[in-house]
Design a protein around this motif. Structure first.
Motif, PDB file in Angstrom:
ATOM      1  N   ARG A 147      11.348   6.672  14.523  1.00 25.42           N
ATOM      2  CA  ARG A 147      11.423   7.633  13.424  1.00 25.42           C
ATOM      3  C   ARG A 147      10.296   7.370  12.422  1.00 25.42           C
ATOM      4  O   ARG A 147       9.881   6.216  12.232  1.00 25.42           O
ATOM      5  CB  ARG A 147      12.769   7.546  12.702  1.00 25.42           C
ATOM      6  CG  ARG A 147      13.961   7.895  13.569  1.00 25.42           C
ATOM      7  CD  ARG A 147      15.257   7.813  12.771  1.00 25.42           C
ATOM      8  NE  ARG A 147      15.248   8.736  11.649  1.00 25.42           N
ATOM      9  CZ  ARG A 147      15.578  10.027  11.739  1.00 25.42           C
ATOM     10  NH1 ARG A 147      15.917  10.539  12.913  1.00 25.42           N
ATOM     11  NH2 ARG A 147      15.566  10.805  10.698  1.00 25.42           N
ATOM     12  N   TYR A 148       9.829   8.431  11.787  1.00 28.07           N
ATOM     13  CA  TYR A 148       8.812   8.281  10.757  1.00 28.07           C
ATOM     14  C   TYR A 148       9.437   7.761   9.465  1.00 28.07           C
ATOM     15  O   TYR A 148      10.403   8.324   8.958  1.00 28.07           O
ATOM     16  CB  TYR A 148       8.130   9.613  10.469  1.00 28.07           C
ATOM     17  CG  TYR A 148       6.991   9.945  11.411  1.00 28.07           C
ATOM     18  CD1 TYR A 148       6.094   8.966  11.848  1.00 28.07           C
ATOM     19  CD2 TYR A 148       6.799  11.240  11.856  1.00 28.07           C
ATOM     20  CE1 TYR A 148       5.059   9.269  12.703  1.00 28.07           C
ATOM     21  CE2 TYR A 148       5.755  11.569  12.713  1.00 28.07           C
ATOM     22  CZ  TYR A 148       4.889  10.570  13.130  1.00 28.07           C
ATOM     23  OH  TYR A 148       3.854  10.885  13.971  1.00 28.07           O
ATOM     24  N   GLU A 149       8.848   6.676   8.957  1.00 28.43           N
ATOM     25  CA  GLU A 149       9.253   6.116   7.680  1.00 28.43           C
ATOM     26  C   GLU A 149       8.061   6.188   6.731  1.00 28.43           C
ATOM     27  O   GLU A 149       6.918   5.982   7.148  1.00 28.43           O
ATOM     28  CB  GLU A 149       9.692   4.660   7.846  1.00 28.43           C
ATOM     29  CG  GLU A 149      10.886   4.457   8.764  1.00 28.43           C
ATOM     30  CD  GLU A 149      12.164   5.077   8.224  1.00 28.43           C
ATOM     31  OE1 GLU A 149      12.221   5.327   6.992  1.00 28.43           O
ATOM     32  OE2 GLU A 149      13.084   5.314   9.023  1.00 28.43           O
ATOM     33  N   PRO A 150       8.302   6.496   5.453  1.00 26.33           N
ATOM     34  CA  PRO A 150       7.196   6.613   4.494  1.00 26.33           C
ATOM     35  C   PRO A 150       6.395   5.315   4.392  1.00 26.33           C
ATOM     36  O   PRO A 150       6.957   4.217   4.402  1.00 26.33           O
ATOM     37  CB  PRO A 150       7.903   6.928   3.176  1.00 26.33           C
ATOM     38  CG  PRO A 150       9.213   7.526   3.577  1.00 26.33           C
ATOM     39  CD  PRO A 150       9.605   6.805   4.832  1.00 26.33           C
ATOM     40  N   ILE A 151       5.083   5.441   4.301  1.00 23.91           N
ATOM     41  CA  ILE A 151       4.200   4.294   4.084  1.00 23.91           C
ATOM     42  C   ILE A 151       4.103   4.054   2.585  1.00 23.91           C
ATOM     43  O   ILE A 151       3.692   4.958   1.843  1.00 23.91           O
ATOM     44  CB  ILE A 151       2.799   4.548   4.664  1.00 23.91           C
ATOM     45  CG1 ILE A 151       2.882   4.777   6.178  1.00 23.91           C
ATOM     46  CG2 ILE A 151       1.859   3.387   4.352  1.00 23.91           C
ATOM     47  CD1 ILE A 151       1.567   5.184   6.816  1.00 23.91           C
ATOM     48  N   PRO A 152       4.479   2.874   2.105  1.00 21.33           N
ATOM     49  CA  PRO A 152       4.428   2.628   0.656  1.00 21.33           C
ATOM     50  C   PRO A 152       2.989   2.490   0.165  1.00 21.33           C
ATOM     51  O   PRO A 152       2.154   1.886   0.850  1.00 21.33           O
ATOM     52  CB  PRO A 152       5.193   1.310   0.501  1.00 21.33           C
ATOM     53  CG  PRO A 152       5.035   0.628   1.828  1.00 21.33           C
ATOM     54  CD  PRO A 152       5.015   1.713   2.860  1.00 21.33           C
ATOM     55  N   PRO A 153       2.678   3.052  -0.990  1.00 23.15           N
ATOM     56  CA  PRO A 153       1.314   2.925  -1.535  1.00 23.15           C
ATOM     57  C   PRO A 153       1.055   1.530  -2.078  1.00 23.15           C
ATOM     58  O   PRO A 153       1.982   0.816  -2.478  1.00 23.15           O
ATOM     59  CB  PRO A 153       1.292   3.965  -2.662  1.00 23.15           C
ATOM     60  CG  PRO A 153       2.726   4.059  -3.109  1.00 23.15           C
ATOM     61  CD  PRO A 153       3.545   3.875  -1.856  1.00 23.15           C
ATOM     62  N   ASP A 154      -0.219   1.131  -2.070  1.00 17.37           N
ATOM     63  CA  ASP A 154      -0.590  -0.142  -2.673  1.00 17.37           C
ATOM     64  C   ASP A 154      -0.783   0.049  -4.173  1.00 17.37           C
ATOM     65  O   ASP A 154      -0.476   1.119  -4.725  1.00 17.37           O
ATOM     66  CB  ASP A 154      -1.835  -0.729  -2.010  1.00 17.37           C
ATOM     67  CG  ASP A 154      -3.081   0.138  -2.202  1.00 17.37           C
ATOM     68  OD1 ASP A 154      -3.096   1.022  -3.086  1.00 17.37           O
ATOM     69  OD2 ASP A 154      -4.065  -0.072  -1.458  1.00 17.37           O
ATOM     70  N   SER A 155      -1.278  -0.964  -4.857  1.00 13.36           N
ATOM     71  CA  SER A 155      -1.422  -0.909  -6.321  1.00 13.36           C
ATOM     72  C   SER A 155      -2.416   0.158  -6.769  1.00 13.36           C
ATOM     73  O   SER A 155      -2.388   0.589  -7.927  1.00 13.36           O
ATOM     74  CB  SER A 155      -1.851  -2.274  -6.858  1.00 13.36           C
ATOM     75  OG  SER A 155      -3.077  -2.686  -6.273  1.00 13.36           O
ATOM     76  N   ASP A 156      -3.290   0.600  -5.870  1.00 12.63           N
ATOM     77  CA  ASP A 156      -4.259   1.648  -6.192  1.00 12.63           C
ATOM     78  C   ASP A 156      -3.796   3.023  -5.734  1.00 12.63           C
ATOM     79  O   ASP A 156      -4.556   3.997  -5.829  1.00 12.63           O
ATOM     80  CB  ASP A 156      -5.612   1.335  -5.539  1.00 12.63           C
ATOM     81  CG  ASP A 156      -6.261   0.079  -6.117  1.00 12.63           C
ATOM     82  OD1 ASP A 156      -6.324  -0.017  -7.361  1.00 12.63           O
ATOM     83  OD2 ASP A 156      -6.684  -0.792  -5.337  1.00 12.63           O
ATOM     84  N   GLY A 157      -2.562   3.083  -5.248  1.00 12.57           N
ATOM     85  CA  GLY A 157      -2.027   4.352  -4.791  1.00 12.57           C
ATOM     86  C   GLY A 157      -2.509   4.761  -3.414  1.00 12.57           C
ATOM     87  O   GLY A 157      -2.323   5.908  -3.000  1.00 12.57           O
ATOM     88  N   ARG A 158      -3.103   3.844  -2.663  1.00  8.45           N
ATOM     89  CA  ARG A 158      -3.617   4.139  -1.330  1.00  8.45           C
ATOM     90  C   ARG A 158      -2.609   3.760  -0.250  1.00  8.45           C
ATOM     91  O   ARG A 158      -1.769   2.885  -0.457  1.00  8.45           O
ATOM     92  CB  ARG A 158      -4.940   3.410  -1.099  1.00  8.45           C
ATOM     93  CG  ARG A 158      -6.027   3.844  -2.062  1.00  8.45           C
ATOM     94  CD  ARG A 158      -7.242   2.944  -1.985  1.00  8.45           C
ATOM     95  NE  ARG A 158      -8.179   3.250  -3.069  1.00  8.45           N
ATOM     96  CZ  ARG A 158      -9.110   2.416  -3.507  1.00  8.45           C
ATOM     97  NH1 ARG A 158      -9.246   1.211  -2.964  1.00  8.45           N
ATOM     98  NH2 ARG A 158      -9.907   2.783  -4.503  1.00  8.45           N
ATOM     99  N   LEU A 159      -2.735   4.423   0.886  1.00  5.15           N
ATOM    100  CA  LEU A 159      -1.837   4.181   2.011  1.00  5.15           C
ATOM    101  C   LEU A 159      -2.610   3.530   3.147  1.00  5.15           C
ATOM    102  O   LEU A 159      -3.624   4.065   3.598  1.00  5.15           O
ATOM    103  CB  LEU A 159      -1.215   5.495   2.488  1.00  5.15           C
ATOM    104  CG  LEU A 159      -0.481   6.328   1.435  1.00  5.15           C
ATOM    105  CD1 LEU A 159       0.138   7.568   2.081  1.00  5.15           C
ATOM    106  CD2 LEU A 159       0.582   5.501   0.725  1.00  5.15           C
ATOM    107  N   TRP A 160      -2.111   2.396   3.599  1.00  4.80           N
ATOM    108  CA  TRP A 160      -2.805   1.627   4.630  1.00  4.80           C
ATOM    109  C   TRP A 160      -2.479   2.154   6.016  1.00  4.80           C
ATOM    110  O   TRP A 160      -1.316   2.395   6.349  1.00  4.80           O
ATOM    111  CB  TRP A 160      -2.418   0.162   4.541  1.00  4.80           C
ATOM    112  CG  TRP A 160      -3.068  -0.701   5.579  1.00  4.80           C
ATOM    113  CD1 TRP A 160      -2.465  -1.281   6.659  1.00  4.80           C
ATOM    114  CD2 TRP A 160      -4.451  -1.063   5.653  1.00  4.80           C
ATOM    115  NE1 TRP A 160      -3.385  -1.992   7.399  1.00  4.80           N
ATOM    116  CE2 TRP A 160      -4.609  -1.870   6.799  1.00  4.80           C
ATOM    117  CE3 TRP A 160      -5.560  -0.795   4.854  1.00  4.80           C
ATOM    118  CZ2 TRP A 160      -5.846  -2.399   7.181  1.00  4.80           C
ATOM    119  CZ3 TRP A 160      -6.784  -1.319   5.219  1.00  4.80           C
ATOM    120  CH2 TRP A 160      -6.914  -2.115   6.363  1.00  4.80           C
TER     121      TRP A 160
END
Length: 209
Positions: A147-160
């Motif tokens: 299942r797709y789970e949201p990727i949490p953003p880093d401190s700069d708001g970017r998604l790895w």
């Protein structure tokens, strides 16, 4: 899982059935992603990046119920060469490792719902991202336990992206790639501008070269 078993599939590649771009913002965003990633991977021959290219994958498609092309996708472990479309049965069953959809008013609901479901359940694409160039809505999902789970953003708001070993982030209103060190992956023009700045710092006028 696809439904190509026992299907009399064409031996030749089919032409992409893309219908074009939604707007100038949509067009600019896709060209930006494609140019920057191809320059970043200019020495690699085992990766394919494509924009608005049809993925031929199912019997329903062959019967006429075509599933429209992703806006942008990357396939790892594939030969880097021109293609008319991405034919799963010609590519050893490979589906994209990463897909990005650029949202538009006419497609946003489909991209967030049915399309996401297909990418999760049929393509089994490890990572799916979307970006709205108008509202700057930005989200990413990683396939975990089917299942797709949201990727949490880093401190700069970017998604790895673990697949690409790069981050996605919004820079000057556009979705861009960043290295793990946080450096913007540049376009050709940006590379030229950086070189010109270095030359000027050395007392060399790049316009006279």
């Amino acid at each position: 899982m696809d439904d190509t078993t026992n299907l009399d599939l064409p031996k030749e590649e089919l032409w992409s059935e893309a219908l074009g771009f939604e707007s100038s913002l949509h067009t600019a965003q896709l060209f930006l992603l494609l140019e920057s990633i191809e320059l970043h991977w200019r020495d690699r021959t085992d990766v394919v990046a494509a924009a608005n290219l049809t993925i031929e994958f199912s019997a329903k498609q062959m019967a006429g119920a075509t599933f429209g092309p992703p806006d942008f996708f990357v396939v790892l472990g594939a030969e880097r060469k021109p293609r008319k479309s991405w034919n799963v049965w010609h590519e050893g069953g490979k589906y994209p490792n990463v897909i990005i959809e650029v949202l538009a008013p006419s497609t946003a609901a489909f991209d967030r719902g049915p399309r996401k479901q297909v990418y999760q359940d049929v393509f089994r694409t490890p990572e799916y991202f979307w970006f709205d160039p108008e509202t700057k809505e930005f989200a990413g999902f990683r396939l975990l336990g089917g299942r797709y789970e949201p990727i949490p953003p880093d401190s700069d708001g970017r998604l790895w992206s673990t697949q690409l070993d790069l981050s996605f982030g919004v820079h000057e209103g556009k979705l861009r790639f960043f290295t793990k060190e946080g450096t913007l992956v540049p376009t050709g023009r940006e590379r030229a501008e950086r070189l010109a700045e270095k030359l000027r710092a050395l007392g060399v006028d790049p316009d006279k070269l």
